[in-house]
Every structure is written in structure tokens, then in C-alpha cells.
Design a protein around this motif. Sequence first.
Motif, PDB file in Angstrom:
ATOM      1  N   LEU A  94      -7.622   6.538  91.451  1.00 24.00           N
ATOM      2  CA  LEU A  94      -6.045   6.288  91.410  1.00 24.00           C
ATOM      3  C   LEU A  94      -5.218   6.889  90.160  1.00 24.00           C
ATOM      4  O   LEU A  94      -5.612   6.444  89.203  1.00 24.00           O
ATOM      5  CB  LEU A  94      -5.997   4.907  91.587  1.00 24.00           C
ATOM      6  CG  LEU A  94      -6.846   4.156  92.929  1.00 24.00           C
ATOM      7  CD1 LEU A  94      -6.568   2.685  93.038  1.00 24.00           C
ATOM      8  CD2 LEU A  94      -6.261   5.215  94.072  1.00 24.00           C
ATOM      9  N   ASN A  95      -4.203   7.485  90.595  1.00 25.56           N
ATOM     10  CA  ASN A  95      -3.211   7.636  89.543  1.00 25.56           C
ATOM     11  C   ASN A  95      -1.859   7.400  89.836  1.00 25.56           C
ATOM     12  O   ASN A  95      -1.398   7.407  90.991  1.00 25.56           O
ATOM     13  CB  ASN A  95      -3.080   9.223  89.095  1.00 25.56           C
ATOM     14  CG  ASN A  95      -4.571   9.703  88.817  1.00 25.56           C
ATOM     15  OD1 ASN A  95      -5.059   9.152  87.760  1.00 25.56           O
ATOM     16  ND2 ASN A  95      -5.229  10.644  89.386  1.00 25.56           N
ATOM     17  N   ASN A  96      -1.019   6.738  89.077  1.00 28.07           N
ATOM     18  CA  ASN A  96       0.334   6.556  89.355  1.00 28.07           C
ATOM     19  C   ASN A  96       1.196   7.683  89.661  1.00 28.07           C
ATOM     20  O   ASN A  96       1.023   8.713  89.011  1.00 28.07           O
ATOM     21  CB  ASN A  96       1.060   5.714  88.148  1.00 28.07           C
ATOM     22  CG  ASN A  96       0.408   4.253  88.027  1.00 28.07           C
ATOM     23  OD1 ASN A  96       0.055   3.791  89.071  1.00 28.07           O
ATOM     24  ND2 ASN A  96       0.393   3.603  86.914  1.00 28.07           N
ATOM     25  N   VAL A  97       2.058   7.552  90.643  1.00 28.14           N
ATOM     26  CA  VAL A  97       2.958   8.582  90.968  1.00 28.14           C
ATOM     27  C   VAL A  97       4.203   7.986  90.600  1.00 28.14           C
ATOM     28  O   VAL A  97       4.693   7.174  90.631  1.00 28.14           O
ATOM     29  CB  VAL A  97       2.995   8.744  92.431  1.00 28.14           C
ATOM     30  CG1 VAL A  97       4.166   9.782  92.691  1.00 28.14           C
ATOM     31  CG2 VAL A  97       1.520   9.316  92.830  1.00 28.14           C
ATOM     32  N   VAL A  98       4.964   8.764  89.599  1.00 18.52           N
ATOM     33  CA  VAL A  98       6.374   8.552  89.253  1.00 18.52           C
ATOM     34  C   VAL A  98       7.211   9.316  90.043  1.00 18.52           C
ATOM     35  O   VAL A  98       7.271  10.510  90.037  1.00 18.52           O
ATOM     36  CB  VAL A  98       6.478   9.092  87.744  1.00 18.52           C
ATOM     37  CG1 VAL A  98       8.034   8.697  87.259  1.00 18.52           C
ATOM     38  CG2 VAL A  98       5.494   8.134  86.932  1.00 18.52           C
ATOM     39  N   LEU A  99       8.193   8.581  90.688  1.00 15.24           N
ATOM     40  CA  LEU A  99       9.223   8.996  91.643  1.00 15.24           C
ATOM     41  C   LEU A  99      10.480   8.442  91.162  1.00 15.24           C
ATOM     42  O   LEU A  99      10.604   7.138  91.367  1.00 15.24           O
ATOM     43  CB  LEU A  99       8.878   9.044  93.196  1.00 15.24           C
ATOM     44  CG  LEU A  99       9.973   9.499  94.065  1.00 15.24           C
ATOM     45  CD1 LEU A  99       9.848  11.176  93.700  1.00 15.24           C
ATOM     46  CD2 LEU A  99       9.443   9.512  95.302  1.00 15.24           C
ATOM     47  N   GLY A 100      11.664   9.175  90.912  1.00 14.55           N
ATOM     48  CA  GLY A 100      12.873   8.339  90.226  1.00 14.55           C
ATOM     49  C   GLY A 100      13.863   8.452  91.705  1.00 14.55           C
ATOM     50  O   GLY A 100      13.697   9.029  92.378  1.00 14.55           O
ATOM     51  N   VAL A 101      14.702   7.416  91.275  1.00 18.18           N
ATOM     52  CA  VAL A 101      15.683   7.380  92.555  1.00 18.18           C
ATOM     53  C   VAL A 101      16.650   8.438  92.718  1.00 18.18           C
ATOM     54  O   VAL A 101      16.999   8.871  93.447  1.00 18.18           O
ATOM     55  CB  VAL A 101      16.493   5.960  92.390  1.00 18.18           C
ATOM     56  CG1 VAL A 101      17.668   5.780  93.205  1.00 18.18           C
ATOM     57  CG2 VAL A 101      15.652   4.669  92.422  1.00 18.18           C
ATOM     58  N   LYS A 102      16.867   9.108  91.421  1.00 16.80           N
ATOM     59  CA  LYS A 102      17.702  10.239  91.669  1.00 16.80           C
ATOM     60  C   LYS A 102      16.928  11.392  92.131  1.00 16.80           C
ATOM     61  O   LYS A 102      17.453  12.103  92.739  1.00 16.80           O
ATOM     62  CB  LYS A 102      18.035  10.721  89.940  1.00 16.80           C
ATOM     63  CG  LYS A 102      19.272   9.935  89.541  1.00 16.80           C
ATOM     64  CD  LYS A 102      19.650  10.541  88.029  1.00 16.80           C
ATOM     65  CE  LYS A 102      20.707   9.561  87.250  1.00 16.80           C
ATOM     66  NZ  LYS A 102      21.797   9.885  87.129  1.00 16.80           N
ATOM     67  N   ASP A 103      15.425  11.525  92.080  1.00 20.49           N
ATOM     68  CA  ASP A 103      14.786  12.437  92.608  1.00 20.49           C
ATOM     69  C   ASP A 103      14.863  12.306  94.312  1.00 20.49           C
ATOM     70  O   ASP A 103      15.148  13.372  94.989  1.00 20.49           O
ATOM     71  CB  ASP A 103      13.440  12.098  92.473  1.00 20.49           C
ATOM     72  CG  ASP A 103      12.888  12.608  91.044  1.00 20.49           C
ATOM     73  OD1 ASP A 103      13.645  13.572  90.446  1.00 20.49           O
ATOM     74  OD2 ASP A 103      11.907  12.265  90.403  1.00 20.49           O
ATOM     75  N   ILE A 104      15.118  10.869  94.805  1.00 19.97           N
ATOM     76  CA  ILE A 104      15.165  10.803  96.054  1.00 19.97           C
ATOM     77  C   ILE A 104      16.752  10.996  96.629  1.00 19.97           C
ATOM     78  O   ILE A 104      16.769  11.670  97.450  1.00 19.97           O
ATOM     79  CB  ILE A 104      15.027   9.127  96.328  1.00 19.97           C
ATOM     80  CG1 ILE A 104      13.155   8.774  95.852  1.00 19.97           C
ATOM     81  CG2 ILE A 104      15.098   8.825  97.674  1.00 19.97           C
ATOM     82  CD1 ILE A 104      13.014   7.549  95.906  1.00 19.97           C
ATOM     83  N   ALA A 105      17.661  10.644  95.820  1.00 18.89           N
ATOM     84  CA  ALA A 105      18.999  10.731  96.217  1.00 18.89           C
ATOM     85  C   ALA A 105      19.491  12.258  96.209  1.00 18.89           C
ATOM     86  O   ALA A 105      20.213  12.612  96.934  1.00 18.89           O
ATOM     87  CB  ALA A 105      19.937  10.077  95.038  1.00 18.89           C
ATOM     88  N   ASN A 106      18.677  13.096  95.212  1.00 18.60           N
ATOM     89  CA  ASN A 106      18.773  14.585  95.183  1.00 18.60           C
ATOM     90  C   ASN A 106      18.111  15.377  96.450  1.00 18.60           C
ATOM     91  O   ASN A 106      18.444  16.660  96.788  1.00 18.60           O
ATOM     92  CB  ASN A 106      18.572  15.154  93.816  1.00 18.60           C
ATOM     93  CG  ASN A 106      19.276  14.599  92.628  1.00 18.60           C
ATOM     94  OD1 ASN A 106      20.615  14.432  93.056  1.00 18.60           O
ATOM     95  ND2 ASN A 106      18.960  14.616  91.593  1.00 18.60           N
ATOM     96  N   ALA A 107      17.380  14.898  97.132  1.00 14.81           N
ATOM     97  CA  ALA A 107      16.526  15.442  98.147  1.00 14.81           C
ATOM     98  C   ALA A 107      17.530  15.934  99.240  1.00 14.81           C
ATOM     99  O   ALA A 107      18.441  15.184 100.029  1.00 14.81           O
ATOM    100  CB  ALA A 107      15.475  14.556  98.840  1.00 14.81           C
TER     101      ALA A 107
END
Length: 135
Positions: free
Chosen positions: A36-49
Motif C-alpha cells: 500500500l502506498n499513499n496517493v496524494v491528490l490536492g483539492v486544486k487538482d480536483i478543481a482543475n479537472a
Amino acid sequence: HVQINAEVFDQASFDHALKYMLATDFFVSDGEELSLNNVVLGVKDIANAPSVRFSWKNGGGVDVGSSAQYWQGLLPDAVKERDGMLEMQYANIALLSAIAIAKNVETHEERIARLERENKELRNEINMMKGCIYE
């Protein structure tokens, strides 16, 4: 060895003939380990989708979604290539997005609580100073 219990849903009634696999349960045999590895996803990444409306080349109608190329850059494991086309695992992307947003909300709630405490302390200090001046 990971076993997945899954159901296949035919989406033909929604203007196109795609089949989705929905994973409902994951089982790992005793003695086996998952890496298992942590996945880093930022809110800006989501907002910019990008949100897109697209037409299927095979005449399968119009659909809405996001850009697989965009998500492939952020979450390559959630975008697969099949028959020369990119296929997004929307459920995985949605789950990771929800987790990222929840963490962001939690951080903001903690910050708001800290600022409210600080604001209350400062108001009390101001009131004490006013009391000293007007005495």
C-alpha cells in the motif's frame, strides 16, 4: 492473490453500450500482503479537472465526464488503455477525490476553530484593556 467480487452492469439503456465492472468486496488470503502506498491528490487538482461533454465515435451517443489524459497525469493507475482508447476508473477517482476534499475540509475546520479561539482571546484582552483605561 486478491479476489474481487464484482457485478457487471450493462449501460446500453443510457445511450451507449459500455459495460462497467463495480468492485464490491476485496478479500486477501491469509498470509498474503498488499503493498500500500499513499496517493496524494490536492483539492486544486480536483478543481482543475476538466468537465467535458463528448460524443462517442462509434455512434454511441453523447456522454459527460472528464479528460482521461488529465487524470492519467495525476493518477496513472486509475486510467487504463484498452483497444487504443483511455478508460477512466471513475469510482477510484471519485473515492480519492472525496478523501482529498474531506482532508481539506477537516484542515479548514481545525483552522477555523483555532482562529475562533484566538479571536475570543483577543476580544477578552481588548475588553480587559478597555476596563483598565476607563477605570
